[in-house]
Design a protein around this motif. Structure first.
Motif, PDB file in Angstrom:
ATOM      1  N   ALA A  38      42.022  46.272  43.809  1.00 19.63           N
ATOM      2  CA  ALA A  38      42.596  45.818  42.506  1.00 19.63           C
ATOM      3  C   ALA A  38      42.288  46.659  41.410  1.00 19.63           C
ATOM      4  CB  ALA A  38      41.619  44.499  42.454  1.00 19.63           C
ATOM      5  N   PRO A  39      42.990  46.219  40.232  1.00 23.70           N
ATOM      6  CA  PRO A  39      42.448  47.190  38.861  1.00 23.70           C
ATOM      7  C   PRO A  39      41.056  47.092  38.784  1.00 23.70           C
ATOM      8  CG  PRO A  39      44.358  45.653  38.470  1.00 23.70           C
ATOM      9  CD  PRO A  39      44.003  45.372  39.825  1.00 23.70           C
ATOM     10  N   VAL A  40      40.478  48.178  38.452  1.00 23.03           N
ATOM     11  CA  VAL A  40      39.064  48.687  38.092  1.00 23.03           C
ATOM     12  C   VAL A  40      38.310  47.345  37.164  1.00 23.03           C
ATOM     13  CG1 VAL A  40      37.125  49.991  37.471  1.00 23.03           C
ATOM     14  CG2 VAL A  40      39.235  50.951  38.564  1.00 23.03           C
ATOM     15  N   GLN A  43      37.765  44.286  39.492  1.00 24.51           N
ATOM     16  CA  GLN A  43      37.402  44.120  40.679  1.00 24.51           C
ATOM     17  C   GLN A  43      36.050  43.119  40.878  1.00 24.51           C
ATOM     18  OE1 GLN A  43      36.411  47.997  42.097  1.00 24.51           O
ATOM     19  NE2 GLN A  43      38.476  48.691  41.835  1.00 24.51           N
ATOM     20  N   LYS A  44      35.243  43.055  39.894  1.00 24.02           N
ATOM     21  CA  LYS A  44      34.128  42.073  39.856  1.00 24.02           C
ATOM     22  C   LYS A  44      34.595  40.656  40.232  1.00 24.02           C
ATOM     23  CE  LYS A  44      29.576  41.240  37.972  1.00 24.02           C
ATOM     24  NZ  LYS A  44      28.810  41.390  39.181  1.00 24.02           N
ATOM     25  N   GLN A  45      35.451  40.375  39.275  1.00 17.63           N
ATOM     26  CA  GLN A  45      36.224  38.919  39.175  1.00 17.63           C
ATOM     27  C   GLN A  45      36.804  38.700  40.414  1.00 17.63           C
ATOM     28  OE1 GLN A  45      38.531  38.926  35.403  1.00 17.63           O
ATOM     29  NE2 GLN A  45      36.833  38.046  34.540  1.00 17.63           N
ATOM     30  N   VAL A  46      37.508  39.461  41.073  1.00 17.83           N
ATOM     31  CA  VAL A  46      38.133  39.402  42.291  1.00 17.83           C
ATOM     32  C   VAL A  46      37.408  39.125  43.193  1.00 17.83           C
ATOM     33  CG1 VAL A  46      39.312  40.665  44.105  1.00 17.83           C
ATOM     34  CG2 VAL A  46      40.176  40.808  41.868  1.00 17.83           C
ATOM     35  N   ALA A 123      42.621  56.684  39.946  1.00 20.68           N
ATOM     36  CA  ALA A 123      41.187  56.067  39.993  1.00 20.68           C
ATOM     37  C   ALA A 123      41.121  55.104  41.190  1.00 20.68           C
ATOM     38  CB  ALA A 123      41.131  55.338  38.759  1.00 20.68           C
ATOM     39  N   THR A 124      39.874  54.697  41.369  1.00 18.92           N
ATOM     40  CA  THR A 124      39.880  53.891  42.527  1.00 18.92           C
ATOM     41  C   THR A 124      40.148  52.545  41.966  1.00 18.92           C
ATOM     42  OG1 THR A 124      37.748  54.902  43.387  1.00 18.92           O
ATOM     43  CG2 THR A 124      37.996  52.454  43.902  1.00 18.92           C
ATOM     44  N   GLY A 125      40.814  51.731  42.866  1.00 18.63           N
ATOM     45  CA  GLY A 125      41.299  50.362  42.260  1.00 18.63           C
ATOM     46  C   GLY A 125      42.851  50.568  42.064  1.00 18.63           C
ATOM     47  N   LYS A 130      47.786  46.954  43.930  1.00 23.79           N
ATOM     48  CA  LYS A 130      47.919  45.394  44.014  1.00 23.79           C
ATOM     49  C   LYS A 130      47.385  44.938  42.952  1.00 23.79           C
ATOM     50  CE  LYS A 130      47.173  45.429  49.040  1.00 23.79           C
ATOM     51  NZ  LYS A 130      46.435  45.170  50.133  1.00 23.79           N
ATOM     52  N   SER A 131      48.072  43.554  42.541  1.00 26.25           N
ATOM     53  CA  SER A 131      47.234  42.876  41.279  1.00 26.25           C
ATOM     54  C   SER A 131      46.035  42.211  41.895  1.00 26.25           C
ATOM     55  CB  SER A 131      48.452  41.942  40.913  1.00 26.25           C
ATOM     56  OG  SER A 131      48.614  40.948  41.909  1.00 26.25           O
ATOM     57  N   ALA A 132      45.557  41.730  40.798  1.00 25.96           N
ATOM     58  CA  ALA A 132      44.199  40.972  41.292  1.00 25.96           C
ATOM     59  C   ALA A 132      44.344  39.712  41.850  1.00 25.96           C
ATOM     60  CB  ALA A 132      43.095  40.695  39.946  1.00 25.96           C
ATOM     61  N   PHE A 133      45.467  38.971  41.574  1.00 26.80           N
ATOM     62  CA  PHE A 133      45.845  37.988  42.191  1.00 26.80           C
ATOM     63  C   PHE A 133      46.375  38.102  43.731  1.00 26.80           C
ATOM     64  CE2 PHE A 133      49.072  34.815  43.738  1.00 26.80           C
ATOM     65  CZ  PHE A 133      48.610  33.692  43.732  1.00 26.80           C
ATOM     66  N   GLN A 134      46.722  39.296  44.135  1.00 29.81           N
ATOM     67  CA  GLN A 134      47.149  39.637  45.506  1.00 29.81           C
ATOM     68  C   GLN A 134      45.964  39.995  46.330  1.00 29.81           C
ATOM     69  OE1 GLN A 134      49.921  42.869  44.303  1.00 29.81           O
ATOM     70  NE2 GLN A 134      51.574  41.849  45.486  1.00 29.81           N
TER      71      GLN A 134
END
Length: 284
Positions: A38-40, A43-46, A123-125, A130-134
């Motif tokens: 997910a976007p950096v 990631q914590k929220q994911v 960058a990592t993420g 992929k989106s956070a939702f995916q």
């Protein structure tokens, strides 16, 4: 409430917590690795919402399975391709097969991506776009696949819904507490991400093995004699599809990590010796 706080229920709760801890390692590893797609900034929220939603759905799955266990256990199709593919198929069989294939596909895809050069410098993420939702949906889906095995095992210990739900919620809290730490460790030690992906590959094989006996357990739960239930075991080219024991799985994981640690230390030792030799040659 007093009826719940019995010695038997307390013992069952402790046993279930231990079971969730043992069976939850591979789940936590998948969450930690997958969340990095997910976007950096998210990631914590994911990880948080992926675990929260998955735990909620796991309780719903538990509630449904307590009432539908007979329907889920009964083999609804029998494979009869002699010498090639035989055995019974129930709902558990399909879950383990689809989950195993998906995990193996994910692991192989990510390993292949690591070997490619077009992602270097990203960058990592942002590696897979992929989106956070995916990513959350993937975490929830795979959590349910992992949950199926643990829920079935939990039901073999007790059928008290509140005790089972409490064990699931407490294990979810533990996953929330550990997910960030595991992810940070993997990010700081990138080689362990490779090991993690190979562990997931083994997990996929484990789930495929579980599929071989799922219909047998279902037939026995329906009251079928043991000898007759054994006929429901899946055989591929005449060989029975046997599940890998948890002790074998964890021993394999420990061996993988031990090899990586020893190899890393040996590599550092060789590098130090080469540098020392190079300095001696310069002096002479």
């Amino acid at each position: 409430m007093a009826d719940l706080l019995t010695f038997e229920n307390t013992g069952n709760l402790l046993m279930l917590l231990f079971l969730q801890a043992v069976l939850g390692f591979d789940n936590l590893l998948y969450i930690s690795i997958e969340s990095q797609r997910a976007p950096v900034a998210q990631q914590k929220q994911v990880r948080f919402w992926g675990i929260v939603i998955a735990v909620t759905l796991r309780i719903v799955l538990l509630f449904a399975m307590i009432r539908l266990i007979d329907m889920l256990s009964e083999p609804f199709f029998v494979l009869n391709w002699d010498g090639v593919l035989t055995g019974g198929v129930n709902f558990s069989t399909l879950v383990f097969i689809l989950g195993g294939i998906f995990i193996m596909y994910t692991a192989v895809k990510e390993i292949t991506h690591m070997l490619a050069t077009d992602h270097i410098g990203q960058a990592t993420g942002d590696k897979t776009g992929k989106s956070a939702f995916q990513v959350i949906m993937l975490i929830v889906f795979m959590n349910l696949v992992f949950s199926f095995d643990s829920v079935l095992s939990a039901l073999a210990i007790t059928d008290v819904f509140l005790i089972l739900a409490a064990a699931i919620i407490l294990s979810g809290i533990a996953m929330l507490a550990l997910a960030d730490w595991v992810t940070a460790f993997i990010q700081k030690n990138r080689m362990f991400e490779v090991l993690g992906l190979f562990v997931l590959l083994i997990v996929g094989v484990v789930l495929l093995g579980e599929a071989g006996q799922a219909a047998v357990h279902g037939a026995e739960a329906m009251g079928m004699a043991h000898e007759a239930a054994e006929d429901m075991a899946i055989h591929v080219f005449g060989f029975e599809l046997v599940p890998m024991s948890k002790s074998t799985f964890y021993f394999s994981v420990l061996v993988l990590f031990a090899v990586e640690i020893i190899q890393s230390r040996y590599r550092r030792k060789l590098d130090a010796e080469r540098k020392s030799e190079a300095r001696r040659q310069i002096r002479t």
